[in-house]
Design a protein around this motif. Structure first.
Motif, mmCIF file in Angstrom:
data_model
loop_
_atom_site.group_PDB
_atom_site.id
_atom_site.type_symbol
_atom_site.label_atom_id
_atom_site.label_comp_id
_atom_site.label_asym_id
_atom_site.label_seq_id
_atom_site.Cartn_x
_atom_site.Cartn_y
_atom_site.Cartn_z
ATOM 1 N N MET A 1 -6.050 2.775 -2.108
ATOM 2 C CA MET A 1 -4.644 3.202 -2.109
ATOM 3 C C MET A 1 -3.699 2.040 -1.860
ATOM 4 S SD MET A 1 -2.695 6.018 -2.135
ATOM 5 C CE MET A 1 -1.018 6.394 -1.685
ATOM 6 N N SER A 2 -4.208 1.019 -1.134
ATOM 7 C CA SER A 2 -3.261 -0.048 -0.810
ATOM 8 C C SER A 2 -3.583 -1.339 -1.539
ATOM 9 C CB SER A 2 -3.255 -0.279 0.695
ATOM 10 O OG SER A 2 -4.547 -0.588 1.102
ATOM 11 N N SER A 3 -4.160 -1.231 -2.722
ATOM 12 C CA SER A 3 -4.519 -2.449 -3.432
ATOM 13 C C SER A 3 -3.269 -3.128 -3.978
ATOM 14 C CB SER A 3 -5.465 -2.121 -4.573
ATOM 15 O OG SER A 3 -4.833 -1.248 -5.459
ATOM 16 N N GLU A 4 -3.248 -4.456 -3.876
ATOM 17 C CA GLU A 4 -2.129 -5.250 -4.383
ATOM 18 C C GLU A 4 -2.369 -5.536 -5.863
ATOM 19 O OE1 GLU A 4 0.648 -6.613 -3.564
ATOM 20 O OE2 GLU A 4 0.828 -6.482 -1.396
ATOM 21 N N HIS A 31 -3.190 -6.687 0.953
ATOM 22 C CA HIS A 31 -3.681 -5.513 1.673
ATOM 23 C C HIS A 31 -5.180 -5.294 1.513
ATOM 24 C CE1 HIS A 31 0.613 -3.644 1.748
ATOM 25 N NE2 HIS A 31 0.521 -4.770 2.405
ATOM 26 N N LEU A 81 1.797 1.263 6.007
ATOM 27 C CA LEU A 81 2.312 0.248 5.079
ATOM 28 C C LEU A 81 2.791 0.893 3.790
ATOM 29 C CD1 LEU A 81 -0.454 -2.460 5.475
ATOM 30 C CD2 LEU A 81 1.868 -2.556 6.355
ATOM 31 N N PHE A 82 3.902 0.395 3.305
ATOM 32 C CA PHE A 82 4.390 0.888 2.017
ATOM 33 C C PHE A 82 3.404 0.493 0.930
ATOM 34 C CE2 PHE A 82 8.294 0.817 4.484
ATOM 35 C CZ PHE A 82 8.764 2.081 4.199
ATOM 36 N N GLN A 83 3.156 1.412 0.032
ATOM 37 C CA GLN A 83 2.182 1.157 -1.023
ATOM 38 C C GLN A 83 2.809 0.306 -2.126
ATOM 39 O OE1 GLN A 83 -1.085 2.145 -0.791
ATOM 40 N NE2 GLN A 83 -0.367 2.635 1.273
ATOM 41 N N PRO A 84 2.173 -0.827 -2.437
ATOM 42 C CA PRO A 84 2.729 -1.664 -3.503
ATOM 43 C C PRO A 84 2.521 -1.010 -4.858
ATOM 44 C CG PRO A 84 0.630 -2.536 -2.780
ATOM 45 C CD PRO A 84 0.921 -1.370 -1.892
ATOM 46 N N PRO A 85 3.297 -1.400 -5.848
ATOM 47 C CA PRO A 85 3.085 -0.815 -7.175
ATOM 48 C C PRO A 85 1.759 -1.286 -7.758
ATOM 49 C CG PRO A 85 4.746 -2.540 -7.245
ATOM 50 C CD PRO A 85 4.411 -2.345 -5.815
ATOM 51 N N LEU A 86 1.135 -0.447 -8.545
ATOM 52 C CA LEU A 86 -0.064 -0.869 -9.266
ATOM 53 C C LEU A 86 0.358 -1.878 -10.338
ATOM 54 C CD1 LEU A 86 -1.789 2.578 -9.749
ATOM 55 C CD2 LEU A 86 -2.725 0.659 -8.471
ATOM 56 N N PRO A 87 -0.572 -2.689 -10.836
ATOM 57 C CA PRO A 87 -0.174 -3.629 -11.898
ATOM 58 C C PRO A 87 0.379 -2.859 -13.094
ATOM 59 C CG PRO A 87 -2.396 -4.076 -11.117
ATOM 60 C CD PRO A 87 -1.987 -2.805 -10.489
ATOM 61 N N TRP A 88 1.396 -3.430 -13.713
ATOM 62 C CA TRP A 88 2.037 -2.776 -14.858
ATOM 63 C C TRP A 88 1.144 -2.928 -16.100
ATOM 64 C CZ3 TRP A 88 5.180 0.639 -16.580
ATOM 65 C CH2 TRP A 88 5.656 0.588 -17.894
ATOM 66 N N THR A 89 0.917 -1.814 -16.758
ATOM 67 C CA THR A 89 0.168 -1.867 -18.015
ATOM 68 C C THR A 89 1.196 -1.968 -19.139
ATOM 69 O OG1 THR A 89 -1.293 -0.292 -16.991
ATOM 70 C CG2 THR A 89 -1.654 -0.690 -19.333
ATOM 71 N N LEU B 252 6.822 -9.534 -15.366
ATOM 72 C CA LEU B 252 5.763 -8.855 -14.599
ATOM 73 C C LEU B 252 4.413 -9.523 -14.869
ATOM 74 C CD1 LEU B 252 6.795 -5.106 -15.030
ATOM 75 C CD2 LEU B 252 6.823 -6.421 -12.905
ATOM 76 N N TYR B 282 9.132 2.312 -13.195
ATOM 77 C CA TYR B 282 8.264 1.343 -12.521
ATOM 78 C C TYR B 282 9.105 0.276 -11.822
ATOM 79 C CZ TYR B 282 4.610 -2.151 -11.810
ATOM 80 O OH TYR B 282 3.748 -3.061 -11.254
ATOM 81 N N PHE B 285 10.707 1.651 -8.823
ATOM 82 C CA PHE B 285 9.719 1.764 -7.745
ATOM 83 C C PHE B 285 9.568 0.407 -7.056
ATOM 84 C CE2 PHE B 285 5.536 1.372 -5.920
ATOM 85 C CZ PHE B 285 5.322 2.580 -5.299
ATOM 86 N N TYR B 289 10.379 -0.830 -3.293
ATOM 87 C CA TYR B 289 9.325 -1.477 -2.496
ATOM 88 C C TYR B 289 9.848 -2.783 -1.878
ATOM 89 C CZ TYR B 289 4.818 -3.608 -1.343
ATOM 90 O OH TYR B 289 3.781 -4.200 -0.688
ATOM 91 N N ARG B 316 1.664 7.106 -5.068
ATOM 92 C CA ARG B 316 2.223 6.002 -4.278
ATOM 93 C C ARG B 316 3.707 6.232 -3.977
ATOM 94 N NH1 ARG B 316 -0.698 0.691 -4.756
ATOM 95 N NH2 ARG B 316 -2.800 1.401 -5.125
ATOM 96 N N ASN B 320 5.225 6.564 -0.302
ATOM 97 C CA ASN B 320 6.288 5.688 0.199
ATOM 98 C C ASN B 320 7.516 6.472 0.629
ATOM 99 O OD1 ASN B 320 4.666 3.540 -0.198
ATOM 100 N ND2 ASN B 320 5.725 2.735 -1.991
ATOM 101 N N LEU B 323 6.845 7.700 4.062
ATOM 102 C CA LEU B 323 6.978 6.616 5.048
ATOM 103 C C LEU B 323 8.436 6.249 5.305
ATOM 104 C CD1 LEU B 323 4.322 3.834 4.431
ATOM 105 C CD2 LEU B 323 4.855 4.957 6.561
ATOM 106 N N PRO B 352 -8.423 5.051 -8.354
ATOM 107 C CA PRO B 352 -8.001 3.947 -7.462
ATOM 108 C C PRO B 352 -7.219 4.413 -6.235
ATOM 109 C CG PRO B 352 -6.812 3.905 -9.563
ATOM 110 C CD PRO B 352 -7.933 4.867 -9.723
ATOM 111 N N ASP B 353 -6.582 5.554 -6.328
ATOM 112 C CA ASP B 353 -5.819 6.055 -5.187
ATOM 113 C C ASP B 353 -6.541 7.183 -4.443
ATOM 114 O OD1 ASP B 353 -3.819 4.262 -5.516
ATOM 115 O OD2 ASP B 353 -2.484 5.604 -6.611
#
Lengths: 130, 742
Positions: A1-4, A31, A81-89, B252, B282, B285, B289, B316, B320, B323, B352-353
């Motif tokens: 959940m908290s992967s950068e 994270h 911790l605030f969750q960072p955004p996942l990498p943009w596809t 990005l 995105y 978001f 963040y 996510r 957030n 939080l 992943p989540d």
């Protein structure tokens, strides 16, 4: 959940952010860092920011380390911790661009030099008689 | 029959008034008001002058409008009121033209073309409108009114493909671009961009060329320059949005999230463009963040809550938001949002989540804690139970549930949960302490209270456990004081000795034992306890104060005076504040003569201007005997004489009278107090007077019957009960629950 989105930095890349509220960022970690990486980062940084030379920075790093060094406190910290955004596809289909000159654009341009581009016309105001 | 002096009021303004008022508004530039007033005049259209004024009003009003639609609407009204006026027709044409209503604009312009004065002004806009509708300008009568340059430009614009032959850098640049000679075009257009007249189109074209070369930043720059100079090309918003998307994606990819976020305001996605919409969300978001990481939680909340929360990738975001609600102290919203996070969590373990059982339990616990903090106990309990389901062996979590159940008054359920914890871990000290606390608070402090077994078990596990020892000591102190009236005093001493066994260094307990001996007139036994304490070099102020009170009650004035000297020497006491309780104690015996000495000292020690007489009067009214009230009344009168808060003094004089059973005098004092308080606008005092009337005015016999001879000698629980009856349950009652003095 908290992967950068990026991979964790290696030791020489450690860039501590002493103004951050995120203890991982304070130690220059992502994270995903595990206990070993946290410990190693802390002791590496302590050499640079020693309590004698940089007491304020050391205090901040020490507090961050305390939040992360034990499994239980780390879990609680991770939860706060605030969750960072996942990498943009990247988008599979890009939008269209309209780059050829349109007749309307030319007319709009010509209109700029006419009274069409004028907002007020006080010279056209006429007195009234009542 | 009397004549009516007053004429009936006029309800409507006359037409003359309306004309005049409208004119005044018009002259002040308030055209909207002017036309509104004139429209109210009956038969407006019959009067040509009024009609002309109204038309001019609408005409001017149209030019104060920012929205083209409204501008057009008011222009229409002006032209309709004066259909033969070519100027209004011309402006109607301009307003329609700006709305891209070309046929309407052409109709209005054509009406003016024959007017010699206006023809030169109307020609060019009319030609542009004709060109926009693809009508031939050359074959229209307007052609002869155009300049040679205008004729050439319009002729070339109307040709397909567009290939300008004009020789300025702008048109040469445009021509080069049309022929796809982009480097030449760029150089010429760059030159043209320095000419303010040509710059708008030059920047538009430069932006288009840059976009073709995927130089996104340059394209954005040039297009923004074109817009800044008034050009509004039809495709620009879509192009700007798409190019910003492409640049944001490139940034990005480079890991430049902040740079990408900086473009979010340029994105203006079409609702149907899924890709652009996803990227826009995105970036927002990410923007939230970054704001949250910099501690700007208000901004983060504002951004995140404005985003649509549906869809699969939104866990996510939901997390957030929960939080950030917590950070912004919106705990109820946070709790609800945590539950939303849990509802939305992916159920597949390889996602992943995905959350494991422990994480699910921790989030439920977090939601429950938030509910608990805003006293939503029912919801908190429900969520705690969910958390327990996911992590049934987490005893700390179960203990949180116990706390919540107990707060909600579900004592049996709380104790059952304690039992469940102890079934799993019989020596769990926090659970044993909590079990003892619950029993102690829900049962009278007597020797069969089950709390004792819990705390004693803690001591069996950890003999020096400080909290357990303290709880046991406090329990036996409470038990002793509760037994003060209902059981032999010897039993109280026995209980206090048990308390002392758990807290051997607590001198307060020793003094309490001495207090019981004073009550049973066993003075030597009392002194045998007190004197060794007084020999000690360092004793807390509160202990000495308690000893002093006992010595005064035992009329041992010599020892009391010695102790007063010691206190004054060793502690920084405000003397006038210290002497008043001494006098109170003396009046409780009652020894008015001794009390008077201390009151005189208090008056002498008070700082100049301090309302000492009022303070004394208020303090002595608390002593519940007639002697004390008589002294209090005397000091309150002195307070009046020295003008020390007369309204408040009257309130207390009323209370003193009421306590003496003199209801008439009491009511009179309160009437005066109320009058003075109203005059001073003192709402707090007015409320106090009302409470005093409720407490002391209506129920004197009840109070007399209930008031014990000496409240100070009562055990705390009983004293609390009286305090509750007398005022504690009234809003803002006279007695502070934390204050030991009555």
């Amino acid at each position: 959940m908290s992967s950068e989105p990026t991979t964790p930095p290696t030791e020489p890349e450690l860039k501590p952010d002493l103004h951050s509220q995120d203890p991982y960022a304070v130690l220059g970690l992502t994270h995903e860092a595990n206990e070993r990486q946290i410990k190693r980062a802390y002791f590496t940084l302590v050499r640079t920011y020693s309590p004698e030379t940089e007491p304020a920075a050391f205090k901040k790093m020490r507090a961050a380390y305390e939040q992360l060094r034990h499994t239980d406190t780390k879990k609680e910290t991770d939860l706060s911790l605030f969750q960072p955004p996942l990498p943009w596809t990247p988008r599979k289909r890009l939008g269209r661009l309209y780059l050829s000159l349109q007749p309307d654009d030319l007319l709009d341009y010509l209109a700029l030099s006419s009274e069409l581009n004028q907002a007020d016309f006080p010279k056209d105001y006429r007195p009234i008689q009542l | 029959m009397k004549r009516r002096k007053n004429k009936p009021k006029r309800t409507d303004q006359s037409a003359a008034d309306l004309r005049r008022n409208g004119l005044r508004a018009f002259q002040q530039g308030q055209y909207a008001a002017a036309v509104q007033i004139w429209e109210r005049i009956p038969n407006t259209l019959v009067d040509p002058r009024l009609q002309a004024a109204l038309a001019e009003g609408y005409f001017r009003l149209s030019h104060t409008q920012k929205e083209p639609q409204q501008r057009y609407q008011f222009s229409q009204k002006a032209a309709a009121l004066q259909p033969g006026d070519p100027l209004y027709q011309y402006h109607l044409g301009l307003a329609a033209h700006k709305q891209k209503l070309y046929p309407e604009a052409i109709t209005a312009y054509e009406k003016v073309l024959t007017n010699q004065t206006l023809a030169p002004r109307v020609a060019y806009p009319l030609a542009l409108a004709l060109a926009a509708t693809a009508k031939s300008v050359k074959n229209h009568p307007v052609w002869q009114h155009l300049t040679a340059e205008q004729q050439l430009l319009l002729e070339q614009i109307q040709k397909r493909p567009f290939a300008p032959t004009l020789t300025t850098p702008l048109w040469q640049g445009v021509a080069a671009a049309q022929e796809e000679r982009y480097p030449d075009a760029a150089a010429l257009l760059q030159q043209a961009s320095h000419n303010s007249h040509e710059a708008p189109l030059a920047h538009l074209m430069l932006g288009n060329i840059a976009a073709r070369q995927e130089a996104w930043e340059q394209a954005i720059h040039h297009w923004q320059e074109a817009v800044k100079r008034g050009l509004r090309p039809q495709n620009l918003p879509a192009n700007l949005s798409e190019v910003s998307c492409r640049l944001a994606e490139a940034r990005l990819q480079q890991g430049n999230v902040e740079g990408a976020v900086g473009l979010s305001s340029l994105l203006n996605p079409n609702p149907g463009d899924k890709g652009q919409n996803e990227l826009s969300e995105y970036l927002l978001f990410c923007k939230g963040y970054l704001a949250a990481r910099q501690g700007n939680f208000a901004q983060a909340q504002q951004i995140w809550t404005s985003l649509p929360q549906g869809g699969g990738g939104s866990l996510r975001l939901a997390y957030n938001i929960a939080l950030v609600y917590e950070k912004n102290d919106l705990l109820y919203e946070a709790a609800e949002q945590w539950r939303e996070v849990l509802r939305r969590r992916p159920r597949k373990a390889d996602h992943p989540d995905a959350l494991n059982n422990e994480q699910v339990s921790r989030l439920y616990r977090r939601a429950a804690q938030a509910y608990n903090r805003v006293e939503e106990y029912d919801k908190a309990i429900q969520v705690y139970k969910n958390a327990v389901k996911w992590e049934s062996e987490n005893l700390a979590l179960r203990l949180d549930l116990v706390d919540c159940l107990f707060e909600n008054g579900q004592v049996s359920a709380a104790l059952n949960e304690i039992d469940r914890i102890l079934d799993r871990s019989p020596d769990h000290i926090p659970a044993l302490l909590k079990g003892g606390e619950i029993h102690a608070q829900t049962n009278p402090p007597w020797e069969h209270n089950p709390a004792l077994s819990y705390w004693e078990k803690v001591l069996a596990i950890a003999p020096d456990h400080a909290q357990a020892r303290q709880q046991l000591s406090l329990f036996w102190q409470d038990a002793a004081e509760s037994n003060y009236f209902w059981a032999p005093l010897a039993l109280s001493i026995e209980m206090l000795q048990k308390a002392a066994a758990y807290a051997p260094n607590d001198l307060n307990i020793q003094v309490k034992i001495a207090e019981v001996y004073f009550a049973t007139k066993e003075i030597p036994k009392a002194l045998a306890i007190i004197e060794p304490i007084l020999q000690m070099p360092q004793v807390e102020f509160k202990v000495l104060e308690r000893i002093l009170s006992n010595l005064l009650h035992g009329q041992l004035f010599d020892q009391a005076n010695a102790l007063i000297n010691r206190i004054e020497t060793n502690f920084p006491v405000e003397r006038y504040q210290f002497y008043i309780p001494i006098a109170q104690n003396c009046l409780e015996i009652p020894r008015e003569d001794v009390a008077e000495t201390w009151l005189e000292k208090a008056v002498a020690a008070a700082p100049p201007g301090f309302p000492i007489y009022l303070l004394i009067g208020k303090a002595l009214i608390e002593v519940n005997n007639e002697t004390a009230r008589s002294v209090a009344t005397r000091y309150l009168h002195l307070a009046l004489k020295h003008n020390q808060a007369p309204a408040e003094v009257r309130l207390y004089l009323g209370i003193a009278a009421a306590k003496n059973g003199d209801r008439k005098s009491a009511e009179q004092e309160w009437r005066t107090a109320r009058k003075l308080a109203r005059r001073n606008g003192d709402q707090a005092l007015l409320a106090q007077i009302q409470r005093a009337e409720l407490m002391f005015g209506g129920l004197p016999s009840f109070l007399d019957g209930m008031m014990p001879p000496d409240l100070h000698s009562m055990p705390p629980q009983l004293r609390q009960m009286f305090m509750n009856i007398l005022g504690g349950h009234l809003p803002g009652g006279f007695f502070d629950e934390d204050d030991d003095e009555f």
